[in-house]
Write a protein that holds these residues in place. Structure first.
Motif, short mmCIF file in Angstrom:
data_model
loop_
_atom_site.label_atom_id
_atom_site.label_comp_id
_atom_site.label_asym_id
_atom_site.label_seq_id
_atom_site.Cartn_x
_atom_site.Cartn_y
_atom_site.Cartn_z
N VAL A 1 0.98 -1.37 -0.11
CA VAL A 1 0.30 -0.34 0.14
C VAL A 1 1.07 1.24 -0.05
N SER A 2 0.55 1.79 -1.18
CA SER A 2 2.49 2.86 -1.37
C SER A 2 1.68 3.84 -0.54
N ASP A 3 3.22 4.78 -0.52
CA ASP A 3 2.22 6.17 -0.07
C ASP A 3 3.70 6.94 -0.58
N SER A 4 4.35 6.38 -1.57
CA SER A 4 5.04 7.14 -2.37
C SER A 4 6.30 7.23 -1.40
N SER A 5 6.33 7.00 -1.04
CA SER A 5 8.01 6.83 0.46
C SER A 5 9.33 6.15 0.13
N GLN B 1 9.42 -2.08 -0.80
CA GLN B 1 8.98 -2.79 -2.10
C GLN B 1 10.06 -3.56 -2.91
N ARG B 2 11.06 -2.67 -4.05
CA ARG B 2 11.82 -3.10 -4.83
C ARG B 2 12.12 -4.78 -3.77
N GLU B 3 12.44 -4.60 -2.82
CA GLU B 3 13.39 -5.44 -2.35
C GLU B 3 13.10 -6.78 -2.00
N LEU C 1 0.71 -5.18 2.86
CA LEU C 1 1.94 -4.78 3.61
C LEU C 1 1.64 -3.21 3.34
N ASN C 2 2.41 -2.27 4.41
CA ASN C 2 2.58 -1.41 4.57
C ASN C 2 3.45 -0.85 5.77
N ILE C 3 3.57 0.16 6.02
CA ILE C 3 4.27 1.79 6.83
C ILE C 3 3.41 1.18 8.03
N LYS C 4 3.57 1.00 9.26
CA LYS C 4 2.44 1.52 10.54
C LYS C 4 2.43 2.87 9.96
N PRO D 1 7.94 6.12 14.03
CA PRO D 1 8.15 7.56 13.92
C PRO D 1 9.30 8.38 12.91
N ALA D 2 8.88 9.04 13.02
CA ALA D 2 8.77 10.63 11.58
C ALA D 2 10.57 10.36 11.60
N TYR D 3 11.54 9.84 12.72
CA TYR D 3 13.15 9.84 12.55
C TYR D 3 13.37 8.42 12.24
N ALA D 4 12.05 7.62 12.49
CA ALA D 4 12.24 6.24 12.00
C ALA D 4 13.05 6.22 10.07
N LYS D 5 11.88 6.86 9.55
CA LYS D 5 11.78 6.77 8.28
C LYS D 5 12.82 7.44 7.42
N HIS D 6 13.20 8.00 7.79
CA HIS D 6 14.66 8.67 7.08
C HIS D 6 16.31 7.81 7.55
#
Length: 781
Positions: free
Chosen positions: A179-183, A190-192, A251-254, A258-263
């Motif tokens: 379920v893409s949020d384009s991040s 998804q690629r992996e 599949l998606n990211i919860k 936290p925001a810092y874990a997404k960078h």
């Protein structure tokens, strides 16, 4: 008369059987009664579970496999029964339960651990909960809508659990959708997942596969800078309502991640504390007193280490994207240096620049003791009927030149005494010393090789001398000098390259005994000739790994050359014609191959095999390999039905004089195959049944004539042995006892070499000659 004797023997046998059966019945009755009256009031022993499986339409899995799976959820596990009786529980009560106020040590604790187990009581059985666990287990494996019921039945002494399970068809994965949020993070995941995934369309749905895939993806993104990511941040939805016993995975990211874990993060700074003490109450992150070297901040106030060593060990630098691979490789390299007792690291977000997502890395290194000295005294027994002892003094410096160089010096002396009648007074004495320095890098003068690997390469330089005095024969002086590199490119592969290896052997004080024997057999003079070996060596080994693999594979290949350049310069053409430093030099090419294959047949049995091939080709200045390089056969790690130096080469049978005058009875070629069936009886005691085949041969006829020379009929000259063995695994050491019997003796005349028909365990003379006991440390291969 004979008929009467036969009836008498039959009567005795019948009475023995009656007594044996009576003892068994008494033992069973005593065990049963002895356990029953010791149980708490109202309790029974739990006898285990019976699982009835009813397969619904479309279930393809076999009932036996389903029952084995369902047993995993049937708790508790029952006691073990021998002859239908809880013998181990009886031992538990006989020895007595452990005292919680005392340490469980001593004889009782040992017997309790080896012989006994506590009773599994009926009060611990909850069939309803176990049935619910079975239904939950099957749902986690994709058998949705499976139902299970459970109940217990009681007899006078035992309680049993009865389960009925209605198994429904296993669901398969129809589709996998992100379920893409384009991040950037989700696209990376998804690629992996699409490139290399545990989850695949058409596979059965299993919750364990989803968990394993989340862990794998977490490890992957941590190599791409996502230091704070966690597998729990990946959310999986399952839609099982699409019909046809299929599911769609989403599949998606919860959102709660936290925001810092997404960078992804980059390295801001790397600080190293090489003199950190574990007694410190807090981690010291102060930079006061440190210096900057190759983008690393190093706080080594005592200047104990060379800064270049840290630059070579740390595999990344500030400005690079964080990678768990670089983190792990740096930790592994610090540990492998040997200079540090403890190694730990820490990463924290930079507080000065929160927008650019930067990490500060800290390494805390606790040094090991720099210098140490060790005294050793060893006793040994050799298969050539000799006993001996050696005393050695070892000194080591773990940081000789401030770059974690390991410098060792060893001095030793020892003796060896023969107790075989014909070899008495054939004793030896030796004294020697060796110095070795190991660099944790490629140490090449005027050349610097850049390497950035998980494993630190090593360069070794060694120099040694040994004096060997053989009573009544001669004195030998051996000088050795070697320069070698060892490196690995992964956990399975290892390489060794010695561009320069020098051995110089000089014989002196040769006694008249040798020269008198030389009148009868001139070849023994080759044993005392001085010789130089000036060569190079390369080897490669592959190990598929240990652990729980069903099949294990090991390969080693090596090539050893000597005298090529010296022969080219001097123009050597004939035996011992040319010299270097007034000593004839050896010329040969030697290749060794070894393959090992072990297959796990069950949880307690393994089938292990080994093949060794050796080819040595002496030429020009040499007619045979140097004695130190020759192949040998026989003994506890070879053909175990023959003593070492008592078989081969070829069809030659070594004489008593050969055993007296030759330190090595070897050859230029070798073939060896071992096969061994290993079985574990207990945690400590293991058994083995083995078969060994092999022999050695010479290229020339100088030493042992035509009988020892390799011919086209080499396969008819193989020694064959078989036997049984016991191995006692005490964790810290494995003691091996193998009893080998020769089945084929190559030194016998053609047509008489198979000796299976001559086996006679009742003959003392046969046992003395043919039962070969091998006692050794460790496995033979």
């Amino acid at each position: 008369m004979n008929y009467s004797g036969g009836r008498k023997n039959n009567s005795i046998i019948m009475h023995m059987r009656i007594v044996t059966y009576g003892l068994i019945i008494l033992l069973v009755a005593a065990t049963s009664c002895g356990v029953q009256h010791r149980l708490p009031p109202g309790e029974r022993l739990y006898r285990g579970a019976t699982i009835h499986v009813d397969k619904g339409p479309g279930v393809k899995t076999k009932k036996k496999q389903l029952k084995n799976t369902l047993k995993l959820a049937a708790n508790p596990r029952p006691n073990k029964y021998i002859l239908g009786q809880p013998i181990k529980v009886w031992w538990w009560y006989f020895i007595g339960p452990p005292d919680p106020e005392k340490e469980n040590k001593g004889l009782k604790a040992f017997l309790r651990k080896k012989l006994a187990e506590p009773p599994v009581l009926s009060s611990r059985v909850n069939a309803k909960v176990s049935a619910e666990n079975m239904a939950g287990l099957m749902e986690n494996l994709g058998y949705f809508h499976t139902t299970a019921t459970g109940d217990t039945t009681n007899s006078r002494r035992y309680t049993k659990a009865i389960y009925h399970v209605q198994v429904q068809p296993q669901y398969l994965i129809k589709s996998i959708t992100w379920v893409s949020d384009s991040s950037a993070l989700l696209k990376l995941l998804q690629r992996e997942q699409e490139r290399r995934s545990i989850l695949k369309v058409g596979n059965p749905y299993r919750l364990s596969d989803i968990s394993a895939e989340r862990d794998r993806l977490d490890l992957y993104v941590k190599t791409k800078g996502y230091y704070y990511f966690n597998p729990d941040y990946i959310l999986t939805y399952v839609d099982s309502t699409i019909g046809n016993h299929e599911v769609d995975l989403f599949l998606n990211i919860k959102r709660s991640a936290p925001a810092y874990a997404k960078h992804p993060y980059k390295i801001n700074s790397i600080t190293i504390f090489p003199n950190y003490s574990l007694t410190s109450e807090s981690l010291d992150t102060s930079r006061v007193g440190g210096i900057m070297y190759d983008s690393l901040f190093i706080k080594d106030s005592g200047k104990v280490f060379n800064n270049r060593m840290f630059a070579q060990t740390v595999t990344y630098r500030p400005g690079r994207t964080y990678s768990s691979r670089s983190q792990n490789s740096t930790l592994n390299r610090f540990i492998s240096l040997g200079s540090f007792k403890f190694v730990k690291n820490r990463f924290e977000r930079s507080q000065t620049d929160t927008l650019n997502h930067l990490l500060n890395a800290y390494y805390y290194l606790t040094p090991a003791r720099k210098k140490s000295i060790q005294f050793e005294i060893d006793g040994f027994y050799k298969e050539n009927n000799s006993l001996g002892s050696q005393v050695s003094l070892n000194w080591r410096n773990r940081n000789a030149f401030k770059g974690s160089e390991l410098f060792t010096v060893k001095a030793y002396t020892g003796f060896e005494v023969s107790y075989f009648d014909s070899l008495k007074n054939n004793n030896s004495f030796r004294v020697g010393a060796e110095g070795r320095i190991k660099f944790p890098r490629y140490a090449i003068p005027f050349l610097r090789i850049k390497e950035n690997n998980f494993y630190t390469p090593n360069t070794s330089l060694s120099l040694g001398y040994e004096l060997l005095r053989r009573q009544l024969f001669y004195t030998k002086h051996l000088f050795k000098l070697q320069y070698e590199f060892t490196w690995k490119n992964n956990v399975r592969n290892q390489f060794t390259f010695a561009p320069f290896s020098l051995s110089y052997l000089n014989a002196s004080n040769v006694e008249d005994t040798v020269y008198k024997q030389a009148l009868v057999d001139p070849s023994i003079l080759l044993n005392i000739y001085s010789e130089a070996i000036l060569g190079s060596y390369f080897s490669y080994s592959y190990n598929s790994g240990r652990g729980s693999q069903k099949n294990k594979f090991y390969f080693n290949g090596a090539i050893d050359v000597s005298g090529n350049l010296a022969g080219l310069i001097t123009g050597a053409k004939n035996l011992r014609e040319k010299t270097i430093f007034n000593t004839p030099f050896a010329q040969y090419i030697k290749t060794d191959l070894e393959v090992q294959f072990t297959r796990r047949l069950s949880s307690k049995t393994n089938w292990a095999n080994r093949l060794q091939l050796g080819i040595g080709i002496p030429y020009n200045n040499s007619a045979l390999l140097p004695f130190a390089k020759q192949y040998i056969i026989g003994g506890g790690s070879s053909v175990r039905g023959f003593r070492i130096r008592n078989v081969g080469p070829g069809t030659y049978k070594p004489t008593i004089e050969d055993l007296r005058f030759f330190q090595v009875i070897g050859g230029d070629y070798k073939f060896l195959f071992n096969s061994e069936w290993r079985i574990a009886f207990t945690r400590v005691v293991n058994g083995a049944v083995f078969a060994d085949i092999g022999n050695i041969w010479t290229k020339d006829t100088l030493l042992f004539g035509k009988a020892g020379q390799l011919s086209r009929n080499w396969y008819k000259e193989l020694a064959i042995a078989s036997g049984i063995g016991l191995r006692f695994d005490f964790t810290f050491i494995l003691l091996r006892v193998d009893l080998g019997i020769p089945l084929r003796k190559p030194y016998l005349p053609s047509g008489q070499r198979w000796v299976i028909k001559n086996i006679d365990f009742g003959s003392a003379a046969w046992r003395k000659e043919n039962l070969i006991l091998n006692i050794a440390i460790g496995y033979p291969f």
